[in-house]
Design a protein around this motif. Structure first.
Motif, mmCIF file in Angstrom:
data_model
loop_
_atom_site.group_PDB
_atom_site.id
_atom_site.type_symbol
_atom_site.label_atom_id
_atom_site.label_comp_id
_atom_site.label_asym_id
_atom_site.label_seq_id
_atom_site.Cartn_x
_atom_site.Cartn_y
_atom_site.Cartn_z
ATOM 1 N N LEU A 1 38.010 41.757 38.954
ATOM 2 C CA LEU A 1 36.895 41.422 38.060
ATOM 3 C C LEU A 1 37.307 41.616 36.595
ATOM 4 N N MET B 1 37.427 47.992 32.543
ATOM 5 C CA MET B 1 37.305 47.863 34.005
ATOM 6 C C MET B 1 38.664 47.966 34.680
ATOM 7 N N LEU C 1 37.332 45.640 41.631
ATOM 8 C CA LEU C 1 37.050 45.962 40.224
ATOM 9 C C LEU C 1 38.204 45.506 39.331
ATOM 10 N N PHE D 1 35.171 45.219 27.607
ATOM 11 C CA PHE D 1 34.617 45.721 28.876
ATOM 12 C C PHE D 1 35.604 45.484 30.015
ATOM 13 N N ALA E 1 29.246 46.165 37.165
ATOM 14 C CA ALA E 1 30.387 45.579 36.444
ATOM 15 C C ALA E 1 30.210 44.077 36.303
ATOM 16 N N PHE F 1 27.253 48.217 31.568
ATOM 17 C CA PHE F 1 28.628 48.738 31.614
ATOM 18 C C PHE F 1 28.637 50.274 31.641
ATOM 19 N N ASN G 1 39.514 51.559 34.632
ATOM 20 C CA ASN G 1 38.655 52.290 35.566
ATOM 21 C C ASN G 1 39.075 52.055 37.007
ATOM 22 N N MET H 1 27.654 51.538 34.932
ATOM 23 C CA MET H 1 28.764 51.405 35.879
ATOM 24 C C MET H 1 29.686 52.622 35.794
ATOM 25 N N MET H 2 30.009 53.007 34.551
ATOM 26 C CA MET H 2 30.909 54.150 34.384
ATOM 27 C C MET H 2 30.246 55.448 34.835
#
Lengths: 98, 157
Positions: A15, A35, A12, A31, B13, B29, A38, B32-33
């Motif tokens: 990415l 990521m 992740l 985004f 993602a 998105f 996250n 995904m979260m």
């Protein structure tokens, strides 16, 4: 199990890094940055669960709060810049092209 | 179950970066979260999962839809930058190799006895550095923005 899940978190992260460096519109860059954050939260949660490093959860809460605030600030700055310059790509947001 | 949730999150993602239409990309998105939140709940970090779903996902969703309303949905196409994919892959490999090399040490460090946690008292200098970085980046953005505004005004006059 622990190693596999950490590899997913690294995936992740990679990415997000790819998105930040390859995309041109602000939405995808945004985004990708989320990521990245996250993936860090994911790593903290996995290590907290499997290695018993429970203090990591506190850091994860902090990252969530800072990321949400950062998202709001970033979006407002970009919306203000867009209203003035009518530009939708951060690449073009400099004084020469505007 | 954990692996399935993580695979789904990774797929979503990828989808959020690859899908060209803006609103489906935002939905991908957000999903995904949400899946990551479910994963945290599955990991027994229930409060973190609920935080992720209600505060993070909810906040980002509202912000994104607000941003799309103001800025619009027309964006330039992504440039082909093969070096970025290569560098991201390189970072991934480096992270995996480093982690695999030190995984045993990490387990040992985690299980060894340490002193009490004093996150905000002993390591406060780290936070000072982080806030200084955030402050300086905000200052840089403000200066850059004022330059753009000045250029715009001089063009109008």
């Amino acid at each position: 199990m622990f190693e596999t899940q950490m590899i997913f978190a690294f995936g992740l992260f990679a990415l997000g890094l790819y998105g930040v460096s390859s995309r041109r519109d602000f939405l995808r860059i945004f985004f990708s940055m989320e990521m990245l954050l996250n993936s860090i939260i994911l790593m903290l949660a996995i290590t907290a669960h499997y290695l018993g490093m429970t203090q990591n959860i506190v850091l994860a809460y902090m990252i969530i709060i800072i990321a949400t605030l950062e998202a709001a600030a970033g979006l407002l700055i970009f919306a203000a810049a867009n209203k003035i310059t009518k530009v939708v790509s951060p690449d073009e947001l400099n004084s020469e092209k505007v | 179950m954990n692996i399935i949730l993580l695979s789904l999150a990774l797929l979503l993602a990828v989808g959020s970066l690859v899908i060209k239409k803006t609103v489906p990309s935002i939905i991908s998105f957000i999903l995904m979260m949400f899946v990551l939140g479910l994963y945290y709940i599955n990991l027994d970090a229930k409060l973190l999962g609920l935080f992720q779903i209600f505060i993070y996902t909810g906040g980002i969703m509202v912000l994104m839809l607000f941003g799309v309303t103001i800025i619009g949905t027309e964006y330039p196409q992504a440039k082909m930058r093969p070096w970025s994919a290569f560098s991201a892959f390189l970072v991934f490999v480096a992270l995996v190799v480093l982690f695999m090399k030190h995984a045993d040490t990490l387990t040992l460090v985690a299980t060894s006895k340490t002193e009490d946690i004093n996150l905000f008292s002993a390591q406060y200098s780290d936070f000072v550095i982080i806030f200084a970085l955030i402050g300086s980046s905000l200052l840089y953005g403000t200066i850059k923005m004022s330059g753009v505004l000045k250029a715009r005004r001089s063009k109008n006059v």
